[in-house]
Design a protein around this motif. Structure first.
Motif, PDB file in Angstrom:
ATOM      1  N   ARG A  69      71.730  68.322 128.543  1.00 10.47           N
ATOM      2  CA  ARG A  69      71.446  67.184 127.675  1.00 10.47           C
ATOM      3  C   ARG A  69      69.984  66.757 127.722  1.00 10.47           C
ATOM      4  NH1 ARG A  69      75.522  63.049 129.250  1.00 10.47           N
ATOM      5  NH2 ARG A  69      74.285  61.450 128.251  1.00 10.47           N
ATOM      6  N   TYR A  70      69.174  67.359 128.592  1.00 11.11           N
ATOM      7  CA  TYR A  70      67.795  66.930 128.755  1.00 11.11           C
ATOM      8  C   TYR A  70      66.808  68.067 128.488  1.00 11.11           C
ATOM      9  CZ  TYR A  70      70.021  63.182 131.487  1.00 11.11           C
ATOM     10  OH  TYR A  70      70.813  62.143 131.913  1.00 11.11           O
ATOM     11  N   LEU A  71      65.752  67.741 127.742  1.00 14.29           N
ATOM     12  CA  LEU A  71      64.568  68.581 127.616  1.00 14.29           C
ATOM     13  C   LEU A  71      63.472  67.845 128.377  1.00 14.29           C
ATOM     14  CD1 LEU A  71      62.834  70.872 126.458  1.00 14.29           C
ATOM     15  CD2 LEU A  71      62.673  69.568 124.310  1.00 14.29           C
ATOM     16  N   GLU A  72      63.039  68.413 129.500  1.00 15.46           N
ATOM     17  CA  GLU A  72      62.186  67.705 130.434  1.00 15.46           C
ATOM     18  C   GLU A  72      60.746  68.210 130.404  1.00 15.46           C
ATOM     19  OE1 GLU A  72      63.641  66.548 134.130  1.00 15.46           O
ATOM     20  OE2 GLU A  72      65.757  66.861 133.661  1.00 15.46           O
ATOM     21  N   PHE A  73      59.812  67.276 130.595  1.00 13.19           N
ATOM     22  CA  PHE A  73      58.388  67.605 130.620  1.00 13.19           C
ATOM     23  C   PHE A  73      57.781  67.095 131.923  1.00 13.19           C
ATOM     24  CE2 PHE A  73      59.654  66.840 126.198  1.00 13.19           C
ATOM     25  CZ  PHE A  73      59.365  68.073 125.637  1.00 13.19           C
ATOM     26  N   ASN A  74      57.320  68.039 132.737  1.00 11.60           N
ATOM     27  CA  ASN A  74      56.637  67.748 133.990  1.00 11.60           C
ATOM     28  C   ASN A  74      55.197  68.242 133.918  1.00 11.60           C
ATOM     29  OD1 ASN A  74      59.690  68.000 135.294  1.00 11.60           O
ATOM     30  ND2 ASN A  74      58.333  66.725 136.525  1.00 11.60           N
ATOM     31  N   PRO A  75      54.354  67.839 134.845  1.00  6.96           N
ATOM     32  CA  PRO A  75      52.997  68.403 134.892  1.00  6.96           C
ATOM     33  C   PRO A  75      53.055  69.923 135.044  1.00  6.96           C
ATOM     34  CG  PRO A  75      53.147  66.477 136.302  1.00  6.96           C
ATOM     35  CD  PRO A  75      54.553  66.793 135.856  1.00  6.96           C
ATOM     36  N   ILE A  76      52.076  70.602 134.499  1.00 12.31           N
ATOM     37  CA  ILE A  76      52.020  72.051 134.592  1.00 12.31           C
ATOM     38  C   ILE A  76      51.998  72.454 136.071  1.00 12.31           C
ATOM     39  CG2 ILE A  76      49.478  72.210 134.534  1.00 12.31           C
ATOM     40  CD1 ILE A  76      51.884  74.510 132.596  1.00 12.31           C
ATOM     41  N   GLY A  77      52.774  73.463 136.399  1.00  9.26           N
ATOM     42  CA  GLY A  77      52.838  73.941 137.777  1.00  9.26           C
ATOM     43  C   GLY A  77      53.941  73.307 138.595  1.00  9.26           C
ATOM     44  N   VAL A  78      54.544  72.243 138.080  1.00  6.50           N
ATOM     45  CA  VAL A  78      55.628  71.581 138.801  1.00  6.50           C
ATOM     46  C   VAL A  78      56.941  72.296 138.517  1.00  6.50           C
ATOM     47  CG1 VAL A  78      57.062  69.504 138.876  1.00  6.50           C
ATOM     48  CG2 VAL A  78      54.577  69.303 138.976  1.00  6.50           C
ATOM     49  N   THR A 128      66.336  67.771 142.958  1.00  9.71           N
ATOM     50  CA  THR A 128      66.899  67.139 141.769  1.00  9.71           C
ATOM     51  C   THR A 128      65.830  66.717 140.784  1.00  9.71           C
ATOM     52  OG1 THR A 128      68.245  65.253 141.055  1.00  9.71           O
ATOM     53  CG2 THR A 128      66.873  64.907 142.992  1.00  9.71           C
ATOM     54  N   GLY A 129      66.255  66.501 139.559  1.00 10.14           N
ATOM     55  CA  GLY A 129      65.377  65.882 138.581  1.00 10.14           C
ATOM     56  C   GLY A 129      65.347  64.373 138.701  1.00 10.14           C
ATOM     57  N   ARG A 130      66.243  63.820 139.502  1.00 11.32           N
ATOM     58  CA  ARG A 130      66.330  62.371 139.654  1.00 11.32           C
ATOM     59  C   ARG A 130      65.148  61.817 140.450  1.00 11.32           C
ATOM     60  NH1 ARG A 130      72.495  60.443 140.987  1.00 11.32           N
ATOM     61  NH2 ARG A 130      73.656  61.965 139.742  1.00 11.32           N
ATOM     62  N   ALA A 131      64.954  60.511 140.328  1.00 12.09           N
ATOM     63  CA  ALA A 131      63.992  59.790 141.151  1.00 12.09           C
ATOM     64  C   ALA A 131      64.543  59.625 142.558  1.00 12.09           C
ATOM     65  CB  ALA A 131      63.702  58.418 140.548  1.00 12.09           C
ATOM     66  N   GLY A 134      60.616  68.696 141.378  1.00 14.10           N
ATOM     67  CA  GLY A 134      59.551  69.216 142.230  1.00 14.10           C
ATOM     68  C   GLY A 134      58.273  68.408 142.167  1.00 14.10           C
ATOM     69  N   GLY A 135      58.224  67.428 141.292  1.00 12.44           N
ATOM     70  CA  GLY A 135      57.019  66.609 141.172  1.00 12.44           C
ATOM     71  C   GLY A 135      56.809  65.687 142.352  1.00 12.44           C
ATOM     72  N   LEU A 136      57.870  65.433 143.118  1.00 15.20           N
ATOM     73  CA  LEU A 136      57.802  64.529 144.264  1.00 15.20           C
ATOM     74  C   LEU A 136      58.545  65.158 145.442  1.00 15.20           C
ATOM     75  CD1 LEU A 136      57.151  61.645 145.424  1.00 15.20           C
ATOM     76  CD2 LEU A 136      59.426  60.976 144.611  1.00 15.20           C
TER      77      LEU A 136
END
Length: 277
Positions: free
Chosen positions: A186-195, A41-44, A70-72
């Motif tokens: 509804r979301y345009l999301e920005f994660n670290p590159i590679g995530v 998920t994109g959620r925390a 995928g960041g966590l």
């Protein structure tokens, strides 16, 4: 036989922010066969506790969750962090300041909280229903987060064409520097590159010494496409856009609110299909 299923939450597994009984029962049957079920998920992580309880994964050893696109990556027992890739403050602030130029609500997720700037009342209500830990910040200033762990930043507006227009305008600023995706229309999301969810799927499969061909990924939106492509079986729900359907190995007959996840489990886990799509 498939050994692990990754599933997106919103517009895939959940109905009104809960796991419907038809999906719960199918997940329990899959788990009885030794198949892991992993929310992706994109959620925390602190936003999905009730969902983990509904699928009997809450506070369980050797059960996992993928958050922040995928960041966590977390082992659910005691919220043990296995992998975290966060945004550097300076890069987050650059995107935050750029948000001033657009008619968007800006949200910053740390490991512990979601901070909402230029708040959209509908988004505040959504976060309340999701039981998210959030704060609405009246002053447009994020300097108080300088020493925090920033997971991701996103722009919210219930107008996908507008958000896609923003991405075109800022492409030169983000290319090669940030992972950009869309979710929940509804979301345009920005994660670290590679995530990405796909990278997290590969990481978790490797961590569990599992062949990625033995995995299933189910999603509906553009932040799910990387895991749909990476998995041994990539699935999208019937309401996904035509381009996402085209890249999927299987498109469910049911929509998310009709038990799409249960359909996949019944067909490919209970039915045992590995090929013949």
């Amino acid at each position: 036989m498939y050994k692990m299923i990754l599933s997106d939450l919103d517009e895939t597994l959940l109905v009104n922010h809960h796991v419907p009984k038809v999906n719960q029962e199918a997940i329990f049957k899959a788990k009885e066969k030794g198949v892991k079920f992993v929310p992706a998920t994109g959620r925390a992580f602190n936003m999905i506790g009730e969902i983990l309880q509904e699928i009997d994964n809450y506070q369980k050893e050797d059960e996992y969750s993928i958050c922040f696109n995928g960041g966590l990556i977390v082992e659910n027992k005691d919220a043990k962090i296995l992998s975290f890739q966060g945004l550097p403050f300076d890069l987050a602030k650059e995107m935050f300041e750029m948000g001033k130029n657009f008619d968007v609500c800006v949200m910053i997720f740390t490991l512990d909280c979601c901070y909402i700037f230029n708040a959209d009342p509908d988004e505040v209500e959504r976060k309340t229903v999701q039981k998210a830990r959030f704060e609405v910040i009246d002053e447009y200033n994020m300097d108080f987060l300088k020493d925090d762990h920033i997971a991701k930043l996103l722009y919210e507006k219930r107008d996908m064409d507008y958000l896609k227009g923003i991405e075109k305008q800022i492409q030169s600023h983000v290319e090669g520097r940030l992972a950009v995706s869309y979710s929940s229309y509804r979301y345009l999301e920005f994660n670290p590159i590679g995530v990405s969810k796909g990278a997290a799927l590969k990481w978790l499969a490797d961590y569990l010494h599992m062949d990625i061909q033995e995995t299933i990924a189910i999603g509906d939106n553009y932040n799910d496409t990387s895991m749909i492509k990476a998995a041994g079986l990539g699935v999208c729900v019937s309401s996904a856009t035509e381009d996402i359907q085209a890249m999927s190995n299987y498109v469910t007959k049911a929509d998310y609110d009709q038990g799409a996840v249960a359909e996949v489990i019944e067909k490919f886990v209970e039915g045992g299909q590995m090929d013949g799509l």
